[in-house]
Design a protein around this motif. Structure first.
Motif, PDB file in Angstrom:
ATOM      1  N   THR A  37      26.471  65.383  39.273  1.00 36.88           N
ATOM      2  CA  THR A  37      27.562  65.422  38.290  1.00 36.88           C
ATOM      3  C   THR A  37      28.795  66.097  38.866  1.00 36.88           C
ATOM      4  OG1 THR A  37      25.956  65.526  36.482  1.00 36.88           O
ATOM      5  CG2 THR A  37      28.208  66.208  35.993  1.00 36.88           C
ATOM      6  N   MET A  38      28.586  67.204  39.557  1.00 37.80           N
ATOM      7  CA  MET A  38      29.693  67.938  40.155  1.00 37.80           C
ATOM      8  C   MET A  38      30.405  67.099  41.208  1.00 37.80           C
ATOM      9  SD  MET A  38      29.409  71.613  42.060  1.00 37.80           S
ATOM     10  CE  MET A  38      28.339  72.144  40.723  1.00 37.80           C
ATOM     11  N   ARG A  39      29.634  66.382  42.001  1.00 39.22           N
ATOM     12  CA  ARG A  39      30.192  65.548  43.053  1.00 39.22           C
ATOM     13  C   ARG A  39      31.018  64.402  42.475  1.00 39.22           C
ATOM     14  NH1 ARG A  39      31.321  66.941  47.704  1.00 39.22           N
ATOM     15  NH2 ARG A  39      33.254  65.971  47.046  1.00 39.22           N
ATOM     16  N   HIS A  40      30.531  63.810  41.381  1.00 42.21           N
ATOM     17  CA  HIS A  40      31.248  62.707  40.756  1.00 42.21           C
ATOM     18  C   HIS A  40      32.568  63.157  40.154  1.00 42.21           C
ATOM     19  CE1 HIS A  40      27.439  60.013  40.233  1.00 42.21           C
ATOM     20  NE2 HIS A  40      27.988  59.905  41.422  1.00 42.21           N
ATOM     21  N   ARG A  41      32.606  64.381  39.662  1.00 47.39           N
ATOM     22  CA  ARG A  41      33.828  64.882  39.043  1.00 47.39           C
ATOM     23  C   ARG A  41      34.851  65.321  40.079  1.00 47.39           C
ATOM     24  NH1 ARG A  41      31.254  68.666  34.231  1.00 47.39           N
ATOM     25  NH2 ARG A  41      30.590  66.954  32.870  1.00 47.39           N
ATOM     26  N   ASP A  98      32.810  73.471  48.299  1.00 46.16           N
ATOM     27  CA  ASP A  98      34.006  72.807  48.805  1.00 46.16           C
ATOM     28  C   ASP A  98      33.925  71.331  48.444  1.00 46.16           C
ATOM     29  OD1 ASP A  98      36.241  71.971  50.091  1.00 46.16           O
ATOM     30  OD2 ASP A  98      35.734  72.825  52.044  1.00 46.16           O
ATOM     31  N   LEU A  99      34.535  70.965  47.318  1.00 43.66           N
ATOM     32  CA  LEU A  99      34.466  69.588  46.837  1.00 43.66           C
ATOM     33  C   LEU A  99      35.546  68.694  47.424  1.00 43.66           C
ATOM     34  CD1 LEU A  99      33.657  70.015  43.040  1.00 43.66           C
ATOM     35  CD2 LEU A  99      32.134  69.231  44.848  1.00 43.66           C
ATOM     36  N   SER A 100      36.560  69.272  48.043  1.00 40.89           N
ATOM     37  CA  SER A 100      37.668  68.455  48.530  1.00 40.89           C
ATOM     38  C   SER A 100      37.457  67.957  49.947  1.00 40.89           C
ATOM     39  CB  SER A 100      38.979  69.250  48.470  1.00 40.89           C
ATOM     40  OG  SER A 100      38.971  70.286  49.432  1.00 40.89           O
ATOM     41  N   ILE A 113      35.571  75.461  44.566  1.00 40.86           N
ATOM     42  CA  ILE A 113      35.356  75.936  43.205  1.00 40.86           C
ATOM     43  C   ILE A 113      34.227  76.960  43.154  1.00 40.86           C
ATOM     44  CG2 ILE A 113      36.193  73.772  42.220  1.00 40.86           C
ATOM     45  CD1 ILE A 113      33.278  73.075  41.595  1.00 40.86           C
ATOM     46  N   ARG A 114      34.331  77.878  42.226  1.00 34.64           N
ATOM     47  CA  ARG A 114      33.323  78.924  42.040  1.00 34.64           C
ATOM     48  C   ARG A 114      32.277  78.449  41.032  1.00 34.64           C
ATOM     49  NH1 ARG A 114      32.168  83.381  38.710  1.00 34.64           N
ATOM     50  NH2 ARG A 114      31.541  85.288  39.842  1.00 34.64           N
ATOM     51  N   ILE A 115      31.020  78.651  41.371  1.00 36.69           N
ATOM     52  CA  ILE A 115      29.903  78.277  40.516  1.00 36.69           C
ATOM     53  C   ILE A 115      29.097  79.525  40.184  1.00 36.69           C
ATOM     54  CG2 ILE A 115      27.799  76.896  40.308  1.00 36.69           C
ATOM     55  CD1 ILE A 115      30.298  75.210  40.423  1.00 36.69           C
ATOM     56  N   GLU A 116      28.828  79.717  38.914  1.00 38.54           N
ATOM     57  CA  GLU A 116      27.955  80.816  38.493  1.00 38.54           C
ATOM     58  C   GLU A 116      26.799  80.228  37.697  1.00 38.54           C
ATOM     59  OE1 GLU A 116      28.034  85.056  36.025  1.00 38.54           O
ATOM     60  OE2 GLU A 116      29.909  84.122  36.717  1.00 38.54           O
ATOM     61  N   SER A 117      25.596  80.544  38.098  1.00 37.68           N
ATOM     62  CA  SER A 117      24.422  79.975  37.454  1.00 37.68           C
ATOM     63  C   SER A 117      24.044  80.753  36.201  1.00 37.68           C
ATOM     64  CB  SER A 117      23.246  79.967  38.431  1.00 37.68           C
ATOM     65  OG  SER A 117      22.886  81.292  38.776  1.00 37.68           O
ATOM     66  N   ALA A 131      36.979  63.971  47.103  1.00 37.02           N
ATOM     67  CA  ALA A 131      36.778  64.465  48.471  1.00 37.02           C
ATOM     68  C   ALA A 131      37.538  63.617  49.473  1.00 37.02           C
ATOM     69  CB  ALA A 131      35.295  64.470  48.820  1.00 37.02           C
ATOM     70  N   VAL A 132      38.032  64.271  50.486  1.00 36.02           N
ATOM     71  CA  VAL A 132      38.618  63.578  51.627  1.00 36.02           C
ATOM     72  C   VAL A 132      37.609  63.666  52.755  1.00 36.02           C
ATOM     73  CG1 VAL A 132      40.497  63.534  53.293  1.00 36.02           C
ATOM     74  CG2 VAL A 132      40.954  64.186  50.908  1.00 36.02           C
TER      75      VAL A 132
END
Length: 371
Positions: free
Chosen positions: A340-344, A229-231, A320-324, A347-348
């Protein structure tokens, strides 16, 4: 008389099927209801913020002397650095990712086990032994059933061994360093976050501030698939001076450490994320799960995400869905790529934001150097 379901009685899938009216108890119904609850039951204000006198221990109403609270700062001076305090119950699944980085990042780790049945304390000792950090880890046992958040917590006396407030104060009373760090059994540090946490130990030496951390939730579906949950990130007060001014008091739904200090350091939101396993009951520690229409935005958000993932409906925006890669666990993959994911992502952030009291890490460093 209020009655509550026992842990494990219903799965999260059953809870998601329940309508809001089936919970039977509403946590909050406005100021009038809050005032009447306080007047009907003295537990709301009874003993929650009692201060110790001289070197006397804080006693519990059950009279169990072995679990009286004896604050270290009343007996001996504290050493420098951080002690991370983890209060855990059945966290064996998460510990392989949670414990190694926190052991590398702080001077001492106290793991307080509350009736785990999955070998959590034994695994913690093994992890510390495997990385040569046995001297940093202290494992304690708290054998009492602790009231769950919500109404069950509200109607438990704060000086009872069954109270969240008492449980937290007892756990943190064992801290022997200058700073205490509230850490959970599902919080995973990124490698970059480890360095930030190590630096905090010296950055805070001459300041005496508190530390706020922002977290995103990671919902693990399988060894290779997770949803981030990046938002939305939630902020928590996680670090403070190990002094009498910072003890836990009772609030409506849970415990809270008091009070704010003049200096609040907000650490980067890419330091850490929290794990939520979709196979587990994420709301097991709540006695009222009326989150869909309740006042707690964080819980409403988690409820919505889990309901969508388990029900196969559209995910809320920002998840977003993450697959390793093959043969790489998705949590390992996230640890290495989280910054990197956090920077892209955007977030509120919810939660507290005292105007004028926040400092960046750079500002705090400069303040420390000037003092």
């Amino acid at each position: 008389m209020l009655t509550y379901p026992q842990r494990g009685q219903s799965s999260i899938r059953n809870k998601l099927r329940s309508s809001a009216g089936e919970c039977g108890v509403r946590r909050r119904a406005g100021p009038d209801r809050q005032e009447s609850m306080a007047s009907e039951d003295p537990t709301v204000n009874d003993g929650a913020a009692a201060s110790p006198v001289a070197g006397d221990p804080w006693t519990n109403r059950e009279g169990i002397e072995e679990y009286n609270i004896r604050w270290h700062w009343l007996q001996k001076p504290s050493s420098s650095g951080f002690t991370a305090v983890l209060r855990v119950r059945d966290e064996a699944r998460s510990l392989p990712w949670v414990l190694p980085p926190i052991l590398r990042s702080v001077q001492h780790v106290i793991l307080v086990d509350n009736n785990s049945t999955d070998g959590t304390p034994e695994l913690a000792r093994q992890i510390a032994r495997n990385q040569g950090s046995e001297h940093k880890l202290e494992v304690l046992s708290y054998p009492f059933e602790v009231s769950r958040c919500g109404p069950e917590h509200l109607w438990t006396y704060p000086d009872s061994v069954h109270s969240l407030t008492y449980f937290y104060n007892w756990s943190f009373s064992h801290v022997r360093t200058r700073y205490a760090l509230k850490w959970d059994g599902d919080m995973v540090l990124s490698p970059e976050g480890e360095q930030v946490l190590r630096d905090l130990a010296w950055q805070l030496e001459g300041v005496g501030g508190t530390v706020r951390m922002a977290l995103s939730s990671v919902y693990v579906e399988s060894p290779r698939v997770a949803y981030v949950d990046l938002s939305y990130v939630h902020g928590e007060l996680c670090g403070w001076r190990n002094v009498p001014e910072h003890t836990f008091v009772k609030c409506f739904d849970w415990e809270h450490v008091r009070p704010w200090s003049d200096s609040l350091l907000r650490v980067p939101d890419w330091m850490c994320f929290e794990l939520k396993w979709l196979e587990a009951d994420e709301f097991d520690h709540w006695s009222d799960t009326e989150f869909e229409t309740g006042p707690l935005f964080r819980k409403r958000r988690e409820w919505a995400v889990i309901r969508a993932l388990l029900g196969g409906t559209d995910l809320p925006d920002g998840v977003i869905r993450i697959e390793s890669p093959r043969d790489v666990h998705v949590v390992d993959h996230l640890q290495q790529n989280y910054v990197t994911m956090r920077h892209r992502g955007s977030a509120v952030e919810s939660a507290f934001d005292p105007a004028g009291n926040e400092e960046t890490s750079q500002q705090l460093t400069e303040k420390t150097q000037r003092s």
